[in-house]
Design a protein around this motif. Sequence first.
Motif, PDB file in Angstrom:
ATOM      1  N   ARG A  15       0.828  -1.196   0.000  1.00 64.14           N
ATOM      2  CA  ARG A  15       0.000   0.000   0.000  1.00 64.14           C
ATOM      3  C   ARG A  15       0.869   1.255   0.000  1.00 64.14           C
ATOM      4  O   ARG A  15       2.030   1.227   0.328  1.00 64.14           O
ATOM      5  N   THR A  16       0.195   2.364  -0.307  1.00 64.43           N
ATOM      6  CA  THR A  16       0.794   3.693  -0.209  1.00 64.43           C
ATOM      7  C   THR A  16      -0.042   4.507   0.757  1.00 64.43           C
ATOM      8  O   THR A  16      -1.267   4.472   0.690  1.00 64.43           O
ATOM      9  N   LEU A  17       0.621   5.222   1.658  1.00 65.70           N
ATOM     10  CA  LEU A  17      -0.071   6.101   2.595  1.00 65.70           C
ATOM     11  C   LEU A  17       0.095   7.537   2.119  1.00 65.70           C
ATOM     12  O   LEU A  17       1.189   8.083   2.150  1.00 65.70           O
ATOM     13  N   GLU A  18      -0.986   8.134   1.664  1.00 65.05           N
ATOM     14  CA  GLU A  18      -0.949   9.510   1.152  1.00 65.05           C
ATOM     15  C   GLU A  18      -1.626  10.431   2.148  1.00 65.05           C
ATOM     16  O   GLU A  18      -2.811  10.274   2.445  1.00 65.05           O
ATOM     17  N   GLY A  19      -0.882  11.390   2.652  1.00 63.26           N
ATOM     18  CA  GLY A  19      -1.449  12.377   3.562  1.00 63.26           C
ATOM     19  C   GLY A  19      -2.118  13.498   2.792  1.00 63.26           C
ATOM     20  O   GLY A  19      -1.943  13.626   1.576  1.00 63.26           O
ATOM     21  N   PRO A  20      -2.893  14.330   3.483  1.00 65.70           N
ATOM     22  CA  PRO A  20      -3.523  15.478   2.813  1.00 65.70           C
ATOM     23  C   PRO A  20      -2.482  16.525   2.424  1.00 65.70           C
ATOM     24  O   PRO A  20      -1.297  16.385   2.744  1.00 65.70           O
ATOM     25  N   GLY A  21      -2.900  17.579   1.738  1.00 61.83           N
ATOM     26  CA  GLY A  21      -1.989  18.644   1.331  1.00 61.83           C
ATOM     27  C   GLY A  21      -1.177  19.162   2.507  1.00 61.83           C
ATOM     28  O   GLY A  21      -1.672  19.282   3.615  1.00 61.83           O
ATOM     29  N   GLY A  22       0.082  19.456   2.278  1.00 53.52           N
ATOM     30  CA  GLY A  22       0.964  19.918   3.326  1.00 53.52           C
ATOM     31  C   GLY A  22       1.713  18.791   4.022  1.00 53.52           C
ATOM     32  O   GLY A  22       2.640  19.029   4.776  1.00 53.52           O
ATOM     33  N   ILE A  70      -3.842   0.388   8.478  1.00 54.08           N
ATOM     34  CA  ILE A  70      -2.813  -0.343   7.749  1.00 54.08           C
ATOM     35  C   ILE A  70      -3.279  -0.647   6.316  1.00 54.08           C
ATOM     36  O   ILE A  70      -2.487  -1.001   5.463  1.00 54.08           O
ATOM     37  N   ASN A  71      -4.584  -0.459   6.045  1.00 57.17           N
ATOM     38  CA  ASN A  71      -5.112  -0.625   4.691  1.00 57.17           C
ATOM     39  C   ASN A  71      -4.931   0.625   3.843  1.00 57.17           C
ATOM     40  O   ASN A  71      -5.350   0.664   2.692  1.00 57.17           O
ATOM     41  N   GLY A  72      -4.323   1.664   4.416  1.00 59.16           N
ATOM     42  CA  GLY A  72      -4.018   2.866   3.651  1.00 59.16           C
ATOM     43  C   GLY A  72      -5.031   3.987   3.803  1.00 59.16           C
ATOM     44  O   GLY A  72      -4.861   5.048   3.208  1.00 59.16           O
ATOM     45  N   LYS A  73      -6.072   3.794   4.603  1.00 57.35           N
ATOM     46  CA  LYS A  73      -7.094   4.821   4.761  1.00 57.35           C
ATOM     47  C   LYS A  73      -6.641   5.859   5.791  1.00 57.35           C
ATOM     48  O   LYS A  73      -6.200   5.518   6.886  1.00 57.35           O
TER      49      LYS A  73
END
Length: 146
Positions: A76-83, A112-115
């Motif tokens: 998986r990839t963990l993408e945070g919000p802007g900033g 851990i599922n990336g959410k």
Amino acid sequence: LQIWLLFGDLAVEVFLVSERAFVCFSPAEFVTPRAILTGHDCEVTCASVCAELGLVISGCREGPCLIHSMNGDLLRTLEGPGGCVQPRLIQSSTEGHAVVYYDKGHFCFFSINGKLLGHMEVEENIRVKEPTDIEGQSHFIKLLMV
């Protein structure tokens, strides 16, 4: 006692080291990594092992955090919000969650599922140790004892 050693620059090498080898600093016992985790485009700055779930989460200087299996599979990839661009510290839990501290006081809480489960920003100045300099090259090193 299990000792996990993470070492890397663009990829993370995962070693499972015996307590005797670690105490005696015997490099012969951990020359071959258990897995090499690839997928980052720039230098790795932080990582966390969740041995109970068989996962390694790593973050690089300018990119998303990646979740790998202990076998080296990118999950998986963990993408945070802007900033939330530069991860500095990651901590995973045995319950399947991860907290990532980014530059400028941003914290993100992921499953851990990336959410993305939560995000907050703090104004306090938090200091995180920079990657270690070895022979003129910057490398990330983390040690976890279970």
